[in-house]
Design a protein around this motif. Structure first.
Motif, PDB file in Angstrom:
ATOM      1  N   LYS A 122       0.862  -1.146   0.062  1.00 40.24           N
ATOM      2  CA  LYS A 122       0.145   0.068   0.024  1.00 40.24           C
ATOM      3  C   LYS A 122       0.870   1.373   0.153  1.00 40.24           C
ATOM      4  O   LYS A 122       0.674   2.326  -0.945  1.00 40.24           O
ATOM      5  N   THR A 123       1.915   1.286   0.648  1.00 42.39           N
ATOM      6  CA  THR A 123       2.666   2.533   0.827  1.00 42.39           C
ATOM      7  C   THR A 123       3.387   2.685  -0.301  1.00 42.39           C
ATOM      8  O   THR A 123       3.554   3.945  -0.632  1.00 42.39           O
ATOM      9  N   TYR A 124       4.018   1.716  -1.126  1.00 41.95           N
ATOM     10  CA  TYR A 124       4.876   2.073  -2.233  1.00 41.95           C
ATOM     11  C   TYR A 124       4.025   1.775  -3.595  1.00 41.95           C
ATOM     12  O   TYR A 124       4.749   1.343  -4.503  1.00 41.95           O
ATOM     13  N   GLY A 125       2.791   2.046  -3.486  1.00 42.27           N
ATOM     14  CA  GLY A 125       1.934   1.986  -4.810  1.00 42.27           C
ATOM     15  C   GLY A 125       1.474   0.955  -5.539  1.00 42.27           C
ATOM     16  O   GLY A 125       1.086   0.720  -6.689  1.00 42.27           O
ATOM     17  N   ASP A 178      13.169   6.051  -6.120  1.00 45.94           N
ATOM     18  CA  ASP A 178      12.112   5.252  -5.506  1.00 45.94           C
ATOM     19  C   ASP A 178      12.768   4.329  -4.484  1.00 45.94           C
ATOM     20  O   ASP A 178      12.494   4.397  -3.130  1.00 45.94           O
TER      21      ASP A 178
END
Length: 255
Positions: A122-125, A178
């Motif tokens: 979730k945090t990293y898309g 990223d």
């Protein structure tokens, strides 16, 4: 700053029927918690060999490597995460099942650990792609998934063997930013092998410059940028060129 790893007088040679090929000679450095070390050097000088030694996949012929005061052995060490040049995601598994694979193999897939990994997706898309197959992801997304799979095992140190080399230049810049941000956010310590000097400077807190085989350390160069600077912002800073020229000079001196 807490010392995690100590590399002392490490040398290594490859042995074949044709004879001995020295790869590394008298390597000395330390790794502290929160470091991001970038290792650069000529092609074939032994950078990946050094990473294999740090991972415990090879054993030094001379010298020693200690992690938290304990010798790193050929049995490997589960507090060390190793991210290779290719993501090695399995097409027959969904993204979710790929990032959980290490936990499954080590029989550590508890509901709590699974929740942690889903939180990273979730945090990293990547959460909305958790049921997708790897072929449905971009190159950058695949590398993020591979990093999450490695982070799922909660390693103390991440070893990164040219993890962006298979990507096109534009994607490589974005993914490098990223990955650097993720490692920083997760509070991990990392050691990166790369041929790209700009990549080393934009991500590293120190750059270790190796010479020709048998490689020794020619220089260890501290890299200092504002704490909040991203990899892309580092590349645009006035200090970037000075670091690049200094490392380039070390690589090409006496060559």
């Amino acid at each position: 700053m807490e010392q995690l790893m100590d590399i002392s007088h490490v040398s290594y040679s490859y042995h074949t029927m044709q004879g001995e090929t020295p790869a590394l000679s008298n390597i000395n450095f330390t790794v502290h918690k929160g470091d991001f070390l970038a290792i650069v050097g000529p092609s074939g000088c032994g950078k990946s060999t050094l990473l294999s030694l740090l991972a415990g996949l090879l054993e030094p012929e001379r010298g020693s490597i200690f992690l938290y005061g304990q010798k790193v052995s050929q049995k490997g060490n589960r507090t060390i995460g190793y991210m290779l040049q290719h993501d090695h995601l399995f097409e027959w598994r969904t993204v979710e099942k790929n990032v959980l694979l290490g936990l499954e193999i080590q029989k550590k897939l508890t509901p709590e650990r699974k929740e942690d990994v889903l939180g990273m997706l979730k945090t990293y898309g990547l959460y909305k792609f958790k049921d997708a197959r790897p072929s449905q992801l971009s190159g950058g997304m695949r590398q993020r998934a591979a990093l999450i799979r490695t982070l799922a095992l909660k390693p103390e140190i991440l070893l990164l063997d040219e993890p962006f080399s298979a990507l096109d230049y534009q994607t490589r810049l974005t993914v490098g930013d990223d990955i650097g941000s993720i490692i920083k956010k997760e509070g991990k310590t990392a050691i990166l092998v790369t041929h790209d000097l700009s990549e080393a400077i934009s991500l590293g807190t120190q750059v270790i410059v190796l010479g020709k085989r048998p490689a020794g350390i020619k220089a260890i160069i501290p890299i200092q940028f504002p704490e909040s600077a991203s990899a892309l912002e580092r590349r645009n800073s006035p200090e970037f060129k000075d670091y690049f020229n200094k490392i380039w000079k070390e690589l090409n001196e006496n060559e």
